[in-house]
Scaffold this active site. Sequence first.
Site, PDB file in Angstrom:
ATOM      1  N   CYS A  65       0.879  -1.174   0.000  1.00  0.00           N
ATOM      2  CA  CYS A  65       0.000   0.000   0.000  1.00  0.00           C
ATOM      3  C   CYS A  65       0.910   1.215   0.000  1.00  0.00           C
ATOM      4  O   CYS A  65       2.111   1.084  -0.237  1.00  0.00           O
ATOM      5  CB  CYS A  65      -0.991  -0.008   1.169  1.00  0.00           C
ATOM      6  SG  CYS A  65      -0.321   0.278   2.821  1.00  0.00           S
ATOM      7  N   GLY A  66       0.385   2.382   0.253  1.00  0.00           N
ATOM      8  CA  GLY A  66       1.216   3.579   0.228  1.00  0.00           C
ATOM      9  C   GLY A  66       2.364   3.525   1.208  1.00  0.00           C
ATOM     10  O   GLY A  66       3.511   3.809   0.872  1.00  0.00           O
ATOM     11  N   HIS A  98      13.901 -14.368  12.979  1.00  0.00           N
ATOM     12  CA  HIS A  98      13.439 -14.380  14.365  1.00  0.00           C
ATOM     13  C   HIS A  98      11.934 -14.537  14.526  1.00  0.00           C
ATOM     14  O   HIS A  98      11.486 -15.018  15.572  1.00  0.00           O
ATOM     15  CB  HIS A  98      13.863 -13.090  15.066  1.00  0.00           C
ATOM     16  CG  HIS A  98      15.341 -12.994  15.256  1.00  0.00           C
ATOM     17  ND1 HIS A  98      15.924 -11.914  15.873  1.00  0.00           N
ATOM     18  CD2 HIS A  98      16.364 -13.816  14.904  1.00  0.00           C
ATOM     19  CE1 HIS A  98      17.239 -12.081  15.898  1.00  0.00           C
ATOM     20  NE2 HIS A  98      17.525 -13.226  15.307  1.00  0.00           N
ATOM     21  N   ASN A  99      11.160 -14.096  13.534  1.00  0.00           N
ATOM     22  CA  ASN A  99       9.705 -14.068  13.688  1.00  0.00           C
ATOM     23  C   ASN A  99       8.977 -15.038  12.766  1.00  0.00           C
ATOM     24  O   ASN A  99       7.756 -15.112  12.814  1.00  0.00           O
ATOM     25  CB  ASN A  99       9.173 -12.658  13.440  1.00  0.00           C
ATOM     26  CG  ASN A  99       9.908 -11.626  14.264  1.00  0.00           C
ATOM     27  OD1 ASN A  99      10.638 -10.803  13.739  1.00  0.00           O
ATOM     28  ND2 ASN A  99       9.746 -11.678  15.578  1.00  0.00           N
TER      29      ASN A  99
END
Length: 143
Positions: A65-66, A98-99
Amino acid sequence: MRIALSADHAGYDLKTLLLEWLTEQGHEIVDLGTNSHESVDYPKYGAALAAALADGRAERGITVCGSGIGVAIAANRNPACRCAQVAEPVSASFARLHNDANAIALGARLIGPEMAKACVTAFLTTDFLGGRHERRVEQLGEC
């Protein structure tokens, strides 16, 4: 790799560029729209990306998105999605390391095409470290 790709109107041009580039690299793209510059509501496209990850249509996701912020928030409403808003490749790598992020959000008004490609490359080529990070990722599903 099967990659879901979505964008609102502000991200349409960057999504189109990434779709062509990723296809050239041999990836299978699940194009979730939008397909024009006509104004649309970004939550729909973040949610569509998360749904494609949740139901197995895609292994990874990229949404634009923007700013990358709105679509990331929308995508993360679905517990199957771990979407990180990134603006440079180091963050994209750490999102994976890590995630175990399965999606990234890019801001078309904040980064150019080459930086976007660098972020996507880092995201797609970095593996999750596991180990001590596994229990933390599991906790994300409990939030």
